[in-house]
Design an enzyme around this catalytic site. Structure first.
Site: not given
Ligand code: CP3
Length: 343
Positions: A24, A28, A37, A74, A151
């Site tokens: 990540r 944000r 965004r 994602d 999910y």
């Molecule tokens: O920089 C990176 O790591 C690459 C991008 C990436 C994202 N999600 C972007 C993202 C990666 C590799 C993921 C993987 C992902 N997504 C996982 C597995 C890794 C982990 O975190 O355990 C999971 C479970 C998800 C599902 C997911 N996507 C969730 C649960 C959420 C909400 C959580 C949160 O932080 O709000 C997301 C959204 C998400 N995916 C964001 C990002 C940058 C936040 C989105 C935003 O509001 O801008």
């Protein structure tokens, strides 16, 4: 072209210093991410816009000089492509409007060609590749079948995953059919990303750590192995299970080239036991980046000392960067790898 440092470490070669990147790392906590965004109209719109996705993927490379870019995307997009209707509402986590619960719903799911249903993923990878400095690796990724099933069945985040576990225990054939379809989808998706330019891929099993060793080994690991099969020999693979210390032997046995450790795992002990067989990534506590930069430096140096310059180490956090993180603390973390001359 010289091989990216990250790939040398994943091959367990000796490197002048450990490579570093963060889960990540695009997100944000970065004001430049927030700006894109806002312009693009939200998280999912950004994932589907190759120019925006490429831009935010490259931001942390420019700002911090990390050794790998991980594609901004994602793990849930393949489920959306299968018709489950993904939504991200402001202030909520991900949700599916059409979760999959009955036998008929599971049997109706079909694997798909990622080049047709997720063409923006390949296009974003090609754009990132074009903008990446030489020596910086490009990572693709996917969710592991179990985490995607969590999910798909729950329809969103869940503390207990009770519906998923009911399916697993009471309707094993339906659970296996779901895992089989997801393993095919994930396997094709990883292969597609490698063909589009990813140097290595990560398989995220965020929810596997909630399982006992026995359930993981018998009911889940075979499907992760199936998901890893199409990319075997094409590019190094890293596997990650959040809270997965008790599963470490089973994660190593999946046959990927590297295992990314959760922050609660003792990394020196993991190297003693598995360092001859796989690369190991990790594993600073993401919450440590909420401390001062000086404290981040102290803790990261201690982590690097514990690893002791063993080949096959990739410096990273034990999970994703928290959105409250000060970018200065990420900079301090990355700097610790750069100042290190591995033994
Ligand atoms: O920089 C990176 O790591 C690459 C991008 C990436 C994202 N999600 C972007 C993202 C990666 C590799 C993921 C993987 C992902 N997504 C996982 C597995 C890794 C982990 O975190 O355990 C999971 C479970 C998800 C599902 C997911 N996507 C969730 C649960 C959420 C909400 C959580 C949160 O932080 O709000 C997301 C959204 C998400 N995916 C964001 C990002 C940058 C936040 C989105 C935003 O509001 O801008």
């Amino acid at each position: 072209m010289s091989s990216p440092l990250l790939l040398s470490a994943l091959r367990r070669e000796r490197t002048p210093r450990p490579p570093v990147w963060l889960m990540r790392q695009a997100g944000r906590y970065l004001p430049e991410y927030q700006a894109v965004r806002q312009q693009t109209g939200g998280f999912l719109a950004m994932c589907r816009d190759p120019a925006a996705a490429a831009e935010v993927t490259l931001q942390p490379v420019r700002r911090f000089g990390v050794d790998a870019a991980i594609l901004f995307s994602d793990i849930l997009l393949p489920l959306d492509a299968m018709g489950l209707a993904l939504r991200f509402d402001e202030g909520h986590g991900p949700r599916f409007e059409k979760p999959v619960r009955s036998e008929a719903e599971v049997r109706a799911l079909r694997p798909f060609d990622p080049a047709e249903q997720l063409p923006y993923v390949g296009e974003a990878l090609r754009r990132v590749r074009a903008g990446l400095p030489e020596g910086t690796a490009l990572l693709g990724f996917a969710g592991a079948p179990f985490t995607l099933a969590a999910y798909a069945v729950e329809g969103g985040a869940s503390d207990s995953h009770a519906r998923l576990r009911q399916l697993m225990y009471r309707e094993p054939a339906v659970f296996d059919a779901l895992m089989d379809t997801l393993a095919t989808v994930v396997g094709w998706h990883l292969q597609y990303q490698i063909e589009a330019g990813a140097d290595a891929v990560v398989l995220f099993d965020t929810w596997a750590g909630g399982l006992t060793r026995e359930d993981y080994a018998q009911r889940v690991a075979p499907w992760s192995r199936k998901a890893l099969q199409p990319s075997s020999g094409l590019a190094p693979r890293l596997v990650f299970a959040r809270d997965g210390s008790h599963l470490l032997d089973d994660l190593v046995a999946l046959g990927a080239e590297g295992v990314a450790l959760d922050w609660r795992t003792d990394i020196a002990a993991a190297f003693e036991r598995h360092g001859g067989r796989v690369a190991l990534q990790g594993n600073l506590d993401p919450a440590a980046l909420l401390a001062t930069p000086a404290e981040v430096t102290r803790r990261t140096r201690a982590l690097l000392d514990a690893v002791g310059g063993r080949p096959g180490h990739v410096l990273a956090l034990g999970h994703g960067v928290l959105k409250e993180t000060d970018p200065e603390c990420v900079a301090a973390f990355v700097q610790c790898a750069k100042e290190r001359a591995a033994g």
